[in-house]
Design an enzyme around this catalytic site. Structure first.
Site, mmCIF file in Angstrom:
data_model
loop_
_atom_site.group_PDB
_atom_site.id
_atom_site.type_symbol
_atom_site.label_atom_id
_atom_site.label_comp_id
_atom_site.label_asym_id
_atom_site.label_seq_id
_atom_site.Cartn_x
_atom_site.Cartn_y
_atom_site.Cartn_z
ATOM 1 N N HIS A 9 0.832 -1.203 0.000
ATOM 2 C CA HIS A 9 0.000 0.000 0.000
ATOM 3 C C HIS A 9 0.876 1.267 0.000
ATOM 4 O O HIS A 9 1.982 1.241 -0.492
ATOM 5 C CB HIS A 9 -0.986 -0.041 1.167
ATOM 6 C CG HIS A 9 -1.787 -1.305 1.168
ATOM 7 N ND1 HIS A 9 -2.883 -1.497 0.360
ATOM 8 C CD2 HIS A 9 -1.602 -2.479 1.842
ATOM 9 C CE1 HIS A 9 -3.369 -2.716 0.553
ATOM 10 N NE2 HIS A 9 -2.605 -3.339 1.431
ATOM 11 N N GLU A 23 -2.314 0.188 7.746
ATOM 12 C CA GLU A 23 -1.452 -0.878 7.242
ATOM 13 C C GLU A 23 -0.221 -0.330 6.532
ATOM 14 O O GLU A 23 0.890 -0.857 6.688
ATOM 15 C CB GLU A 23 -2.235 -1.774 6.281
ATOM 16 C CG GLU A 23 -1.416 -2.908 5.682
ATOM 17 C CD GLU A 23 -2.211 -3.780 4.734
ATOM 18 O OE1 GLU A 23 -1.644 -4.769 4.229
ATOM 19 O OE2 GLU A 23 -3.394 -3.467 4.486
ATOM 20 N N HIS A 76 2.646 -7.094 4.489
ATOM 21 C CA HIS A 76 1.308 -6.540 4.708
ATOM 22 C C HIS A 76 0.828 -6.814 6.128
ATOM 23 O O HIS A 76 1.458 -7.541 6.891
ATOM 24 C CB HIS A 76 0.321 -7.181 3.729
ATOM 25 C CG HIS A 76 0.516 -6.780 2.310
ATOM 26 N ND1 HIS A 76 -0.322 -5.894 1.675
ATOM 27 C CD2 HIS A 76 1.458 -7.141 1.399
ATOM 28 C CE1 HIS A 76 0.097 -5.725 0.423
ATOM 29 N NE2 HIS A 76 1.170 -6.476 0.234
ATOM 30 N N GLU A 141 1.294 -11.760 5.613
ATOM 31 C CA GLU A 141 0.322 -10.978 6.381
ATOM 32 C C GLU A 141 0.745 -11.099 7.842
ATOM 33 O O GLU A 141 0.486 -12.101 8.508
ATOM 34 C CB GLU A 141 -1.084 -11.536 6.167
ATOM 35 C CG GLU A 141 -1.611 -11.438 4.746
ATOM 36 C CD GLU A 141 -2.162 -10.049 4.409
ATOM 37 O OE1 GLU A 141 -2.015 -9.127 5.240
ATOM 38 O OE2 GLU A 141 -2.744 -9.905 3.320
#
Length: 213
Positions: A9, A23, A76, A141
């Protein structure tokens, strides 16, 4: 070896939101820390971003492919409507043997760090960054930003998360992790100290021992 690190992101895309965190900020902070650890081990590191900027998914993989990186790792945070969802999981592209091996090294390293007790497993996914990268790739993640326990880890354990991810990458590359206090010395100095310890000249706690000079 050349490692491409992708902080998920960024810029106008905050990614997942939860408990006052974004995030994109967690991903960037951990990614930069991972890079510093890898560089101390003479691994060449390329980043998709080092600041809060927006990049299309294809831009990230184009950078990695153009750099001819050996591996691609995207970092992430997870999120879910169910605030009880928690844990760590790492993805690779379907049918990528090397990608699966890379994902396993990262996942195992995070679990071995004892930051987590909940293992959500190694999974496959048709994520763009995994599909479009030419090299073995993995997407981790780290934790659920929407879970209060995981939130505390993401907020307070970024150094530990980065170290675990870096160790996993080093393990995949076949590079032995060296403690920071040792690696800050020149390679020959580390070898000389190990030699002296084997001969019983020192226990490693007094590098200025007269027997070593």
């Amino acid at each position: 070896m050349k490692v491409f690190l992708d902080a998920g992101h960024g810029g106008k895309d905050p990614g997942a939101l939860g408990n006052g965190l974004q995030e994109k900020d967690i991903a960037l902070s951990v990614t930069l820390k991972v890079g510093e650890i890898l560089k101390r081990h003479n691994v060449e590191v390329i980043y998709s971003r080092t600041t809060d900027v927006f990049l299309e998914l294809s831009e990230r993989t184009n950078l990695a492919n153009k750099a001819n990186a050996d591996i691609f790792v995207s970092i992430h945070c997870n999120a879910a409507e169910n605030v009880n969802a928690k844990g760590v999981e790492t993805f690779s592209y379907p049918n990528s043997t090397k990608g699966t091996a890379l994902a396993k090294c990262i996942q195992d390293s995070i679990l071995q760090s004892k930051i987590y007790t909940l293992n959500r497993g190694i999974k496959t996914a048709n994520f763009a960054v995994l599909r479009q990268s030419n090299m073995p790739s993995a997407l981790v993640e780290l934790a659920f930003i929407t879970n209060i326990d995981d939130f505390k880890i993401l907020k307070d354990k970024q150094e530990e998360l980065a170290l675990a991810v870096a160790k996993g990458i080093l393990n995949y590359l076949g590079v032995k992790y060296i403690e920071k206090t040792k690696i800050d010395c020149s390679p020959w100095a580390v070898e000389a100290m190990e030699w002296a310890k084997k001969l019983g000249l020192t226990d490693g706690t007094n590098p200025k021992d007269s027997r070593l000079i």
